[in-house]
Motif scaffolding. Structure first.
Motif, short mmCIF file in Angstrom:
data_model
loop_
_atom_site.label_atom_id
_atom_site.label_comp_id
_atom_site.label_asym_id
_atom_site.label_seq_id
_atom_site.Cartn_x
_atom_site.Cartn_y
_atom_site.Cartn_z
N ALA A 56 8.71 -11.80 -0.67
CA ALA A 56 7.39 -12.45 -0.69
C ALA A 56 6.46 -11.76 -1.69
N LEU A 57 6.49 -10.44 -1.72
CA LEU A 57 5.63 -9.71 -2.65
C LEU A 57 6.08 -9.91 -4.10
N GLU A 58 7.38 -9.98 -4.29
CA GLU A 58 7.92 -10.21 -5.62
C GLU A 58 7.57 -11.62 -6.10
N GLU A 59 7.65 -12.59 -5.21
CA GLU A 59 7.31 -13.98 -5.55
C GLU A 59 5.85 -14.11 -6.00
N GLN A 60 4.99 -13.29 -5.41
CA GLN A 60 3.56 -13.31 -5.77
C GLN A 60 3.24 -12.39 -6.94
N GLU A 61 4.29 -11.80 -7.52
CA GLU A 61 4.17 -10.89 -8.66
C GLU A 61 3.32 -9.67 -8.36
N LEU A 62 3.44 -9.18 -7.12
CA LEU A 62 2.69 -8.00 -6.69
C LEU A 62 3.55 -6.74 -6.77
N LEU A 63 4.86 -6.93 -6.82
CA LEU A 63 5.77 -5.80 -7.06
C LEU A 63 6.91 -6.27 -7.94
N VAL A 64 7.57 -5.29 -8.51
CA VAL A 64 8.68 -5.57 -9.42
C VAL A 64 9.82 -4.60 -9.11
N ARG A 65 11.03 -5.09 -9.30
CA ARG A 65 12.23 -4.25 -9.15
C ARG A 65 12.60 -3.71 -10.52
N THR A 66 12.97 -2.42 -10.54
CA THR A 66 13.46 -1.82 -11.78
C THR A 66 14.76 -1.10 -11.47
N PRO A 67 15.65 -0.98 -12.45
CA PRO A 67 16.91 -0.28 -12.20
C PRO A 67 16.67 1.19 -11.83
N ASP A 116 21.41 5.73 -10.35
CA ASP A 116 22.36 5.01 -9.52
C ASP A 116 22.28 3.52 -9.84
N GLY A 117 23.24 3.06 -10.61
CA GLY A 117 23.25 1.68 -11.06
C GLY A 117 23.37 0.66 -9.94
N ARG A 118 23.72 1.09 -8.74
CA ARG A 118 23.85 0.15 -7.61
C ARG A 118 22.51 -0.10 -6.93
N GLN A 119 21.51 0.71 -7.25
CA GLN A 119 20.23 0.60 -6.56
C GLN A 119 19.12 0.15 -7.50
N VAL A 120 18.03 -0.30 -6.87
CA VAL A 120 16.82 -0.64 -7.62
C VAL A 120 15.67 0.15 -7.02
N LEU A 121 14.63 0.27 -7.80
CA LEU A 121 13.38 0.87 -7.32
C LEU A 121 12.31 -0.21 -7.33
N LEU A 122 11.39 -0.11 -6.41
CA LEU A 122 10.29 -1.05 -6.31
C LEU A 122 9.03 -0.37 -6.80
N ALA A 172 0.83 -1.21 0.00
CA ALA A 172 0.00 0.00 0.00
C ALA A 172 0.87 1.26 0.00
N ALA A 173 1.97 1.25 0.73
CA ALA A 173 2.87 2.41 0.75
C ALA A 173 3.46 2.65 -0.63
N LEU A 174 3.87 1.58 -1.29
CA LEU A 174 4.41 1.73 -2.66
C LEU A 174 3.33 2.24 -3.61
N ASP A 175 2.12 1.78 -3.43
CA ASP A 175 1.03 2.22 -4.29
C ASP A 175 0.77 3.71 -4.10
N ARG A 176 0.82 4.17 -2.86
CA ARG A 176 0.58 5.59 -2.57
C ARG A 176 1.73 6.48 -3.01
N HIS A 177 2.97 6.02 -2.80
CA HIS A 177 4.13 6.87 -3.02
C HIS A 177 4.89 6.53 -4.29
N HIS A 178 4.42 5.55 -5.02
CA HIS A 178 5.04 5.12 -6.28
C HIS A 178 6.42 4.53 -6.01
N SER A 179 7.34 4.69 -6.89
CA SER A 179 8.63 4.03 -6.79
C SER A 179 9.39 4.44 -5.53
N MET A 180 9.97 3.43 -4.87
CA MET A 180 10.82 3.67 -3.71
C MET A 180 11.93 2.63 -3.74
N SER A 181 13.06 2.98 -3.17
CA SER A 181 14.12 1.99 -3.01
C SER A 181 13.75 1.10 -1.83
N PRO A 182 14.34 -0.09 -1.75
CA PRO A 182 14.07 -0.94 -0.58
C PRO A 182 14.36 -0.23 0.74
#
Length: 146
Positions: free
Chosen positions: A76-87, A91-97, A46-56
């Protein structure tokens, strides 16, 4: 009993009554969800949905969770395909959710169920009780932000 002591007891009684009632209402609303997500997983999604992309790390900080705990929630959320990581774009060392369409649909359905349950409970109240709650809602919102 002096006035100060009476006010303190009155405030303490009000605080206790509100705490119990709000906790009970929160549990009843949570019971309306059938997603199988834990409270932490649902809150993170829900936080990601409200605030859009965030780093872990941003998500962990936002949810007041330790990074190792958030790592498990994200997995767990990624396994259920509810969120995805994007570069990360800069900053190539980080991902966004980000929440997936499946995750957004799950959240919409859960909100719909909770809204329907609460609407039904409100219909069971008198018009005067609903008017009191209408006046109390902004105050409760103010307390929740303090």
């Amino acid at each position: 009993m002096n006035m100060a002591m009476s006010q303190t007891r009155s405030r303490a009684g009000l605080a206790e009554g509100l705490r119990i009632s709000i906790a009970r209402l929160s549990r009843r609303l949570r019971a309306q969800t059938t997603s199988g997500l834990s409270v932490g997983q649902h809150a993170a999604l829900a936080a990601l949905d409200r605030h859009h992309s965030m780093s872990p790390r941003e998500l962990a900080d936002h949810e007041k969770m330790q990074p190792p705990s958030m790592t498990r929630v994200i997995a767990a959320l990624e396994e259920q395909e509810l969120l995805v990581r994007t570069p990360h774009p800069t900053d190539g060392r980080q991902v966004l959710l980000d929440v997936t369409d499946k995750g957004r649909e799950l959240l919409r359905e859960q909100r719909r169920r909770k809204q329907a349950w609460l609407s039904q409970r409100l219909e069971e109240l008198t018009a005067e009780e609903r008017a009191i709650l209408r006046q109390a809602a902004p105050i409760l919102e103010k307390l929740s932000r303090a």
